[in-house]
Design a protein around this motif. Structure first.
Motif, PDB file in Angstrom:
ATOM      1  N   LEU A  83      29.284  40.602  31.950  1.00 35.45           N
ATOM      2  CA  LEU A  83      30.426  40.606  31.039  1.00 35.45           C
ATOM      3  C   LEU A  83      31.475  41.612  31.503  1.00 35.45           C
ATOM      4  CD1 LEU A  83      31.706  39.618  28.405  1.00 35.45           C
ATOM      5  CD2 LEU A  83      30.423  41.417  27.199  1.00 35.45           C
ATOM      6  N   PHE A  84      31.017  42.766  31.965  1.00 34.88           N
ATOM      7  CA  PHE A  84      31.971  43.759  32.472  1.00 34.88           C
ATOM      8  C   PHE A  84      32.703  43.232  33.692  1.00 34.88           C
ATOM      9  CE2 PHE A  84      32.954  47.271  35.388  1.00 34.88           C
ATOM     10  CZ  PHE A  84      33.850  47.986  34.593  1.00 34.88           C
ATOM     11  N   TRP A  85      31.970  42.633  34.640  1.00 30.76           N
ATOM     12  CA  TRP A  85      32.622  42.083  35.831  1.00 30.76           C
ATOM     13  C   TRP A  85      33.594  40.972  35.453  1.00 30.76           C
ATOM     14  CZ3 TRP A  85      32.360  45.632  39.000  1.00 30.76           C
ATOM     15  CH2 TRP A  85      31.198  46.210  39.496  1.00 30.76           C
ATOM     16  N   LEU A 163      28.003  50.170  44.404  1.00 29.19           N
ATOM     17  CA  LEU A 163      28.366  51.482  43.864  1.00 29.19           C
ATOM     18  C   LEU A 163      29.346  52.195  44.788  1.00 29.19           C
ATOM     19  CD1 LEU A 163      28.045  53.691  41.752  1.00 29.19           C
ATOM     20  CD2 LEU A 163      26.070  54.535  43.041  1.00 29.19           C
ATOM     21  N   ILE A 164      29.062  52.158  46.085  1.00 30.04           N
ATOM     22  CA  ILE A 164      29.972  52.785  47.051  1.00 30.04           C
ATOM     23  C   ILE A 164      31.351  52.125  46.980  1.00 30.04           C
ATOM     24  CG2 ILE A 164      30.398  53.180  49.504  1.00 30.04           C
ATOM     25  CD1 ILE A 164      27.348  53.312  49.869  1.00 30.04           C
ATOM     26  N   ARG A 165      31.334  50.788  46.886  1.00 33.13           N
ATOM     27  CA  ARG A 165      32.606  50.041  46.831  1.00 33.13           C
ATOM     28  C   ARG A 165      33.436  50.416  45.609  1.00 33.13           C
ATOM     29  NH1 ARG A 165      36.467  48.227  45.122  1.00 33.13           N
ATOM     30  NH2 ARG A 165      37.427  46.185  45.355  1.00 33.13           N
ATOM     31  N   SER A 179      34.679  51.594  36.349  1.00 32.15           N
ATOM     32  CA  SER A 179      33.725  50.784  37.118  1.00 32.15           C
ATOM     33  C   SER A 179      32.603  51.602  37.739  1.00 32.15           C
ATOM     34  CB  SER A 179      34.463  49.982  38.196  1.00 32.15           C
ATOM     35  OG  SER A 179      35.340  49.045  37.626  1.00 32.15           O
ATOM     36  N   PRO A 180      32.883  52.703  38.468  1.00 32.07           N
ATOM     37  CA  PRO A 180      31.769  53.468  39.036  1.00 32.07           C
ATOM     38  C   PRO A 180      30.896  54.126  37.983  1.00 32.07           C
ATOM     39  CG  PRO A 180      33.860  54.575  39.440  1.00 32.07           C
ATOM     40  CD  PRO A 180      34.193  53.212  38.922  1.00 32.07           C
ATOM     41  N   VAL A 181      31.478  54.487  36.843  1.00 28.79           N
ATOM     42  CA  VAL A 181      30.687  55.109  35.776  1.00 28.79           C
ATOM     43  C   VAL A 181      29.685  54.105  35.216  1.00 28.79           C
ATOM     44  CG1 VAL A 181      30.768  56.162  33.491  1.00 28.79           C
ATOM     45  CG2 VAL A 181      32.534  56.711  35.186  1.00 28.79           C
ATOM     46  N   ILE A 182      30.175  52.912  34.894  1.00 28.30           N
ATOM     47  CA  ILE A 182      29.308  51.884  34.323  1.00 28.30           C
ATOM     48  C   ILE A 182      28.267  51.441  35.338  1.00 28.30           C
ATOM     49  CG2 ILE A 182      29.271  49.469  33.578  1.00 28.30           C
ATOM     50  CD1 ILE A 182      31.821  49.987  32.054  1.00 28.30           C
ATOM     51  N   HIS A 185      25.490  54.032  35.910  1.00 27.80           N
ATOM     52  CA  HIS A 185      24.502  54.011  34.829  1.00 27.80           C
ATOM     53  C   HIS A 185      23.567  52.813  34.985  1.00 27.80           C
ATOM     54  CE1 HIS A 185      22.704  54.544  30.899  1.00 27.80           C
ATOM     55  NE2 HIS A 185      22.951  53.270  30.647  1.00 27.80           N
ATOM     56  N   PHE A 186      24.135  51.663  35.342  1.00 25.23           N
ATOM     57  CA  PHE A 186      23.310  50.468  35.570  1.00 25.23           C
ATOM     58  C   PHE A 186      22.307  50.716  36.693  1.00 25.23           C
ATOM     59  CE2 PHE A 186      22.720  46.749  38.320  1.00 25.23           C
ATOM     60  CZ  PHE A 186      22.093  45.868  37.443  1.00 25.23           C
ATOM     61  N   LEU A 187      22.768  51.314  37.789  1.00 27.85           N
ATOM     62  CA  LEU A 187      21.885  51.553  38.930  1.00 27.85           C
ATOM     63  C   LEU A 187      20.809  52.576  38.588  1.00 27.85           C
ATOM     64  CD1 LEU A 187      21.601  50.549  41.821  1.00 27.85           C
ATOM     65  CD2 LEU A 187      22.956  52.503  42.580  1.00 27.85           C
ATOM     66  N   ARG A 188      21.138  53.515  37.734  1.00 30.14           N
ATOM     67  CA  ARG A 188      20.128  54.477  37.283  1.00 30.14           C
ATOM     68  C   ARG A 188      19.004  53.752  36.536  1.00 30.14           C
ATOM     69  NH1 ARG A 188      21.357  59.311  33.002  1.00 30.14           N
ATOM     70  NH2 ARG A 188      21.809  57.505  31.700  1.00 30.14           N
ATOM     71  N   GLN A 189      19.374  52.807  35.683  1.00 31.98           N
ATOM     72  CA  GLN A 189      18.369  52.011  34.984  1.00 31.98           C
ATOM     73  C   GLN A 189      17.530  51.196  35.960  1.00 31.98           C
ATOM     74  OE1 GLN A 189      18.670  53.737  31.929  1.00 31.98           O
ATOM     75  NE2 GLN A 189      17.924  51.767  31.209  1.00 31.98           N
ATOM     76  N   ARG A 190      18.185  50.629  36.955  1.00 32.53           N
ATOM     77  CA  ARG A 190      17.461  49.830  37.943  1.00 32.53           C
ATOM     78  C   ARG A 190      16.448  50.692  38.700  1.00 32.53           C
ATOM     79  NH1 ARG A 190      16.200  46.204  36.844  1.00 32.53           N
ATOM     80  NH2 ARG A 190      15.803  45.322  38.904  1.00 32.53           N
TER      81      ARG A 190
END
Length: 255
Positions: A83-85, A163-165, A179-182, A185-190
């Motif tokens: 949804l964010f994308w 994330l780098i992008r 975008s990098p903040v969200i 956080h997503f990658l932290r969950q992953r």
């Protein structure tokens, strides 16, 4: 027998694949990927993940237990990220993990639902026994099993690249600062939910540390990197529980 909902779920994955193919083809030929196709791809993702989340979590309930269950569900996380994308300025590489998931789901749907309807069955495994699935379905099943782990590893490394992008994109005003903040956080969950993500991050960590300590590289580079690692580790682990058993693959039709 597959239900209408199952066909709609599969249709979302097929739509995402078709749109992603169109976008990546334009990308590699140095064209300008269409925003319309980008949004269409994530519309397919939203459709499929919404069905999965509804089946696995049930009717939404206004209570803390339900919300906590949603937050911990990786399919909900991918749904919210899609949804964010969908609402953000296109980041083409963000489609790749979804396309990989959709490829495996679409192939499984074709094997289990479509092929038995349109292809002749294989010979019985034993005399007088029931017919076996179509030979092509068996080959497809073997391919999925043989390549699943490799594909999930590609997803994990791709998500680090995303994330780098978006970090670079935020610095150069190509995407929002949010975008990098969200996505971080997503990658932290992953990281806490996927062994593939933990392996990918550990691999990148080793590679960057090795590069920072190469002869000829100023010592300050390693000092800065180690400080960054410490900050990231503190942030990533400060509010998370210990890793649990890995969840089912994202977007899976939990039936």
């Amino acid at each position: 027998m597959a239900t209408t909902q199952h066909y709609v779920w599969a249709g979302g994955h097929f739509a995402l694949l078709a749109a992603a193919f169109r976008i990546f083809l334009s990308w590699v030929t140095f064209g300008n990927p269409s925003v319309w196709w980008y949004k269409f791809a994530f519309t397919g993702a939203l459709l499929s993940y919404a069905i999965v989340c509804n089946k696995s979590l049930g009717t939404p309930q206004p209570n803390a237990a339900y919300i906590k269950k949603c937050i911990a569900d990786e399919n909900v996380q991918y749904l919210l990220l899609a949804l964010f994308w969908w609402t953000s300025k296109p980041v083409t590489i963000s489609l790749l993990p979804y396309a990989i998931f959709s490829l495996f789901h679409a192939l499984t749907f074709a094997r289990t639902t479509l092929m038995p309807q349109f292809l002749p069955p294989g010979p019985p495994a034993a005399a007088g026994g029931p017919p076996t699935p179509p030979p092509l379905a068996k080959k497809l099943q073997n391919w999925v099993k043989a390549n699943y782990d490799r594909a999930m590893s590609v997803v994990a490394f791709t998500e680090i690249l995303i994330l780098i992008r978006v970090v670079l994109g935020a610095l150069t005003f190509q995407n929002s600062l949010l975008s990098p903040v969200i996505f971080a956080h997503f990658l932290r969950q992953r990281y806490w939910q996927s062994a593939f993500t933990r392996h990918a991050i550990a691999t990148v960590d080793v590679q960057v540390t090795t590069l920072a300590r190469r002869p000829g590289v100023p010592p300050v580079v390693d000092q800065v990197w180690q400080k960054a690692r410490s900050v990231i580790a503190t942030w990533a682990g400060s509010t998370l529980q210990a890793p649990a058993a890995d969840a089912p693959p994202a977007g899976a039709a939990r039936r």
